[in-house]
Scaffold this motif. Sequence first.
Motif, PDB file in Angstrom:
ATOM      1  N   MET A 106      -6.682  11.790   5.034  1.00 47.48           N
ATOM      2  CA  MET A 106      -6.733  11.686   3.730  1.00 47.48           C
ATOM      3  C   MET A 106      -6.094  10.363   3.394  1.00 47.48           C
ATOM      4  SD  MET A 106      -7.779  13.269   0.879  1.00 47.48           S
ATOM      5  CE  MET A 106      -7.608  14.765   0.748  1.00 47.48           C
ATOM      6  N   ILE A 107      -6.548   9.336   2.627  1.00 47.63           N
ATOM      7  CA  ILE A 107      -5.858   7.979   2.422  1.00 47.63           C
ATOM      8  C   ILE A 107      -5.637   8.015   1.050  1.00 47.63           C
ATOM      9  CG2 ILE A 107      -8.346   7.014   2.312  1.00 47.63           C
ATOM     10  CD1 ILE A 107      -6.896   4.467   3.341  1.00 47.63           C
ATOM     11  N   CYS A 108      -4.423   7.503   0.636  1.00 47.99           N
ATOM     12  CA  CYS A 108      -4.083   7.539  -0.762  1.00 47.99           C
ATOM     13  C   CYS A 108      -3.504   6.221  -1.182  1.00 47.99           C
ATOM     14  CB  CYS A 108      -3.025   8.606  -0.992  1.00 47.99           C
ATOM     15  SG  CYS A 108      -3.574  10.439  -0.380  1.00 47.99           S
ATOM     16  N   PHE A 109      -4.334   5.627  -1.742  1.00 56.95           N
ATOM     17  CA  PHE A 109      -3.798   4.192  -2.199  1.00 56.95           C
ATOM     18  C   PHE A 109      -3.142   4.270  -3.770  1.00 56.95           C
ATOM     19  CE2 PHE A 109      -7.212   2.321   0.565  1.00 56.95           C
ATOM     20  CZ  PHE A 109      -6.438   1.190   0.935  1.00 56.95           C
ATOM     21  N   LYS A 110      -2.042   3.487  -3.774  1.00 59.71           N
ATOM     22  CA  LYS A 110      -1.580   3.591  -5.293  1.00 59.71           C
ATOM     23  C   LYS A 110      -2.250   3.004  -6.229  1.00 59.71           C
ATOM     24  CE  LYS A 110       2.879   2.097  -5.448  1.00 59.71           C
ATOM     25  NZ  LYS A 110       4.165   1.541  -5.517  1.00 59.71           N
ATOM     26  N   ASN A 111      -2.881   1.852  -5.916  1.00 57.23           N
ATOM     27  CA  ASN A 111      -3.932   1.127  -6.772  1.00 57.23           C
ATOM     28  C   ASN A 111      -5.311   1.654  -6.641  1.00 57.23           C
ATOM     29  OD1 ASN A 111      -6.024  -1.068  -7.293  1.00 57.23           O
ATOM     30  ND2 ASN A 111      -4.160  -2.401  -7.722  1.00 57.23           N
ATOM     31  N   TYR A 112      -5.843   1.964  -8.268  1.00 55.91           N
ATOM     32  CA  TYR A 112      -6.963   2.488  -8.278  1.00 55.91           C
ATOM     33  C   TYR A 112      -8.265   1.798  -7.857  1.00 55.91           C
ATOM     34  CZ  TYR A 112     -11.162   4.814 -10.748  1.00 55.91           C
ATOM     35  OH  TYR A 112     -12.179   5.328 -10.949  1.00 55.91           O
ATOM     36  N   ASP A 113      -8.232   0.452  -7.991  1.00 52.78           N
ATOM     37  CA  ASP A 113      -9.325  -0.379  -7.560  1.00 52.78           C
ATOM     38  C   ASP A 113      -9.303  -0.468  -6.179  1.00 52.78           C
ATOM     39  OD1 ASP A 113      -9.898  -1.001 -10.181  1.00 52.78           O
ATOM     40  OD2 ASP A 113      -8.448  -2.870 -10.304  1.00 52.78           O
ATOM     41  N   TYR A 114      -8.204  -0.142  -5.574  1.00 57.89           N
ATOM     42  CA  TYR A 114      -8.475  -0.335  -3.874  1.00 57.89           C
ATOM     43  C   TYR A 114      -8.878   1.023  -3.616  1.00 57.89           C
ATOM     44  CZ  TYR A 114      -4.684  -4.184  -3.811  1.00 57.89           C
ATOM     45  OH  TYR A 114      -4.238  -5.406  -4.082  1.00 57.89           O
ATOM     46  N   ASP A 115      -8.755   2.084  -4.147  1.00 58.93           N
ATOM     47  CA  ASP A 115      -9.303   3.274  -3.878  1.00 58.93           C
ATOM     48  C   ASP A 115     -10.722   3.389  -4.239  1.00 58.93           C
ATOM     49  OD1 ASP A 115      -9.225   6.528  -3.538  1.00 58.93           O
ATOM     50  OD2 ASP A 115     -10.219   6.291  -5.460  1.00 58.93           O
ATOM     51  N   LEU A 116     -11.328   2.823  -5.334  1.00 57.83           N
ATOM     52  CA  LEU A 116     -12.795   2.529  -5.239  1.00 57.83           C
ATOM     53  C   LEU A 116     -13.318   1.538  -4.075  1.00 57.83           C
ATOM     54  CD1 LEU A 116     -12.926   1.940  -9.093  1.00 57.83           C
ATOM     55  CD2 LEU A 116     -13.551   4.089  -7.737  1.00 57.83           C
ATOM     56  N   LEU A 117     -12.571   0.827  -3.677  1.00 57.14           N
ATOM     57  CA  LEU A 117     -13.170  -0.217  -2.694  1.00 57.14           C
ATOM     58  C   LEU A 117     -13.220   0.747  -1.245  1.00 57.14           C
ATOM     59  CD1 LEU A 117     -14.022  -2.892  -1.482  1.00 57.14           C
ATOM     60  CD2 LEU A 117     -11.612  -3.546  -1.442  1.00 57.14           C
ATOM     61  N   CYS A 118     -12.178   1.222  -1.348  1.00 62.36           N
ATOM     62  CA  CYS A 118     -11.891   2.189  -0.062  1.00 62.36           C
ATOM     63  C   CYS A 118     -13.305   3.117   0.227  1.00 62.36           C
ATOM     64  CB  CYS A 118     -10.753   2.853   0.126  1.00 62.36           C
ATOM     65  SG  CYS A 118     -10.449   3.985   1.637  1.00 62.36           S
ATOM     66  N   ARG A 119     -13.721   3.728  -0.970  1.00 58.99           N
ATOM     67  CA  ARG A 119     -14.372   4.716  -0.921  1.00 58.99           C
ATOM     68  C   ARG A 119     -16.120   4.081  -0.322  1.00 58.99           C
ATOM     69  NH1 ARG A 119     -13.603   9.641  -3.314  1.00 58.99           N
ATOM     70  NH2 ARG A 119     -11.296   9.496  -4.156  1.00 58.99           N
ATOM     71  N   LYS A 120     -16.292   2.909  -0.853  1.00 58.99           N
ATOM     72  CA  LYS A 120     -17.590   2.066  -0.649  1.00 58.99           C
ATOM     73  C   LYS A 120     -17.278   1.459   0.760  1.00 58.99           C
ATOM     74  CE  LYS A 120     -18.134   0.259  -5.281  1.00 58.99           C
ATOM     75  NZ  LYS A 120     -17.102   1.048  -5.913  1.00 58.99           N
ATOM     76  N   LEU A 121     -16.464   1.244   1.241  1.00 59.09           N
ATOM     77  CA  LEU A 121     -16.242   0.829   2.426  1.00 59.09           C
ATOM     78  C   LEU A 121     -16.182   1.981   3.679  1.00 59.09           C
ATOM     79  CD1 LEU A 121     -13.390  -2.063   2.473  1.00 59.09           C
ATOM     80  CD2 LEU A 121     -15.869  -2.238   3.033  1.00 59.09           C
ATOM     81  N   SER A 122     -15.769   3.041   3.326  1.00 63.98           N
ATOM     82  CA  SER A 122     -15.911   4.249   4.357  1.00 63.98           C
ATOM     83  C   SER A 122     -17.284   4.844   4.435  1.00 63.98           C
ATOM     84  CB  SER A 122     -15.167   5.477   3.786  1.00 63.98           C
ATOM     85  OG  SER A 122     -15.446   6.138   2.385  1.00 63.98           O
ATOM     86  N   TRP A 123     -18.266   4.333   3.347  1.00 66.70           N
ATOM     87  CA  TRP A 123     -19.672   4.735   3.238  1.00 66.70           C
ATOM     88  C   TRP A 123     -20.579   3.407   3.741  1.00 66.70           C
ATOM     89  CZ3 TRP A 123     -23.110   7.673   4.977  1.00 66.70           C
ATOM     90  CH2 TRP A 123     -24.428   7.693   4.416  1.00 66.70           C
ATOM     91  N   LEU A 124     -20.031   2.740   4.799  1.00 58.68           N
ATOM     92  CA  LEU A 124     -20.972   1.562   5.258  1.00 58.68           C
ATOM     93  C   LEU A 124     -21.141   0.344   4.265  1.00 58.68           C
ATOM     94  CD1 LEU A 124     -23.838   3.729   6.659  1.00 58.68           C
ATOM     95  CD2 LEU A 124     -21.942   2.508   7.909  1.00 58.68           C
ATOM     96  N   GLY A 125     -20.281   0.444   3.091  1.00 66.13           N
ATOM     97  CA  GLY A 125     -20.239  -0.512   2.179  1.00 66.13           C
ATOM     98  C   GLY A 125     -21.236  -0.254   1.158  1.00 66.13           C
ATOM     99  N   ILE A 126     -21.915   0.947   1.191  1.00 70.51           N
ATOM    100  CA  ILE A 126     -22.987   0.968   0.045  1.00 70.51           C
ATOM    101  C   ILE A 126     -22.049   1.462  -1.301  1.00 70.51           C
ATOM    102  CG2 ILE A 126     -24.774   2.887  -0.595  1.00 70.51           C
ATOM    103  CD1 ILE A 126     -25.181   3.018   2.270  1.00 70.51           C
ATOM    104  N   ASP A 127     -22.604   1.072  -2.456  1.00 70.79           N
ATOM    105  CA  ASP A 127     -21.753   1.152  -3.565  1.00 70.79           C
ATOM    106  C   ASP A 127     -21.977   2.242  -4.315  1.00 70.79           C
ATOM    107  OD1 ASP A 127     -24.520   0.890  -4.574  1.00 70.79           O
ATOM    108  OD2 ASP A 127     -24.065  -0.181  -6.087  1.00 70.79           O
ATOM    109  N   LYS A 128     -22.848   3.197  -3.713  1.00 73.21           N
ATOM    110  CA  LYS A 128     -22.992   4.849  -4.462  1.00 73.21           C
ATOM    111  C   LYS A 128     -23.501   5.713  -3.344  1.00 73.21           C
ATOM    112  CE  LYS A 128     -26.131   4.826  -7.469  1.00 73.21           C
ATOM    113  NZ  LYS A 128     -26.912   4.588  -8.724  1.00 73.21           N
ATOM    114  N   ASP A 129     -22.554   6.770  -3.124  1.00 75.66           N
ATOM    115  CA  ASP A 129     -22.786   7.515  -1.819  1.00 75.66           C
ATOM    116  C   ASP A 129     -23.859   8.416  -2.339  1.00 75.66           C
ATOM    117  OD1 ASP A 129     -21.689  10.064  -3.223  1.00 75.66           O
ATOM    118  OD2 ASP A 129     -19.716   9.267  -2.855  1.00 75.66           O
ATOM    119  N   THR A 130     -24.382   9.182  -1.336  1.00 76.51           N
ATOM    120  CA  THR A 130     -25.550  10.075  -1.468  1.00 76.51           C
ATOM    121  C   THR A 130     -25.303  11.263  -2.390  1.00 76.51           C
ATOM    122  OG1 THR A 130     -24.875  11.489   0.741  1.00 76.51           O
ATOM    123  CG2 THR A 130     -26.468   9.863   0.938  1.00 76.51           C
TER     124      THR A 130
END
Length: 383
Positions: A200-224
């Motif tokens: 589990m990765i926990c960023f303090k910054n919400y925008d970093y969390d959103l970016l992390c979610r995209k980067l952890s799924w190949l850079g795709i902006d919306k997961d399956t």
Amino acid sequence: MKNISLFTPKFRIEEVLAEIKICLEKGWTGLGFKTVEIEDRWKEYTGLKNAHFLNSATSGLHLAVKILKDVNKWSDGDEIITTPLTFVSTNHAILYEKMNPVFADVDEHLCLDPKDVEDKITKKTKAVLFVGMGGNTGKLNEIITLCEKHNLKLILDAAHMAGTLIKNNDGVVEHVGKRCDVTVFSFQAVKNLPTGDSGMICFKNYDYDLLCRKLSWLGIDKDTYQRTNDKGNYKWEYDLIDVGFKYHGNSIMASMALVGLKYLESDNSYRRKVCEKYEKELTKAGIQTVKTHPDCSVSSRHLFQIIVKERDRFMMLLNSKGIYPGVHYRDNTVYKVYKKDYGVCPNSLKLSEKLISLPLHLNLTDEDVDYVIKQVIIINNII
């Protein structure tokens, strides 16, 4: 003869299978409803604002460094101060992003020594990567103050710290990670909250969390999972924001984590009970143990470590009695990859050659613990 291993994970098999069965019946085993659920439960448990479920803590450490580097426009060759006394994935994460690890020495708690950290700060220093060895907070409060003073980012490698509470500088007890820029937990098979492998990765910054979610799924902006829940004819459409990675977790591992989280407090309590017995009896026998820092209000007690002479011989004698301990860790500078000029830390190097981690898991009986204590004392007296 006894056969007492360092780690033996305990799974509530029927409960785990019941959770996984829901995934199979639903026909959804990947990123989705269970990964969302474990993220919500983890935020409730820790009080951390953001949480993203990944396939490993190693992936999390890499994403932590990458995102902080990209957003803050750090350069290749910039420096992150870190510890050489850790599993190699901690420092690999720095090299992945073409930054330089700068090793600072450890203190008596096997965590970064704030004084040596401050001595290692240069104009190229951008962050500190702190490892909570065995669940111990060490002098994390001092490191937080140091990072604030020098405007450095703080990455917490909390692979051993699921359930660790710290008394902060204001005297408030909280789960570790609240005052760090990013915290990474491990749910690997032998950790306190075991799955097959996940984190589990926990960023303090919400925008970093959103970016992390995209980067952890190949850079795709919306997961399956998001696209499946969309209405209309365009749910197959998505955009790419970057060259990302396949680092996201899946619902099978999340199912295991959901069950494990229900028992984490009681499991950690049992580990602390074992450690209290180790501490009392071994200290009485004159054996040096690694102490928990006073700021560590509650430790997860992932490890119980002793410091001995002739470590390798000591371990061989324990093996001959059916006890199989571990070593956490070899100083990273002994590896060819880290033999470059990243710094030498005398205390870390010395301690890494004397450390033994004693068996510590939920399947240990009182008889097992007594036997380990007895054999450790006998061998220590021989050596």
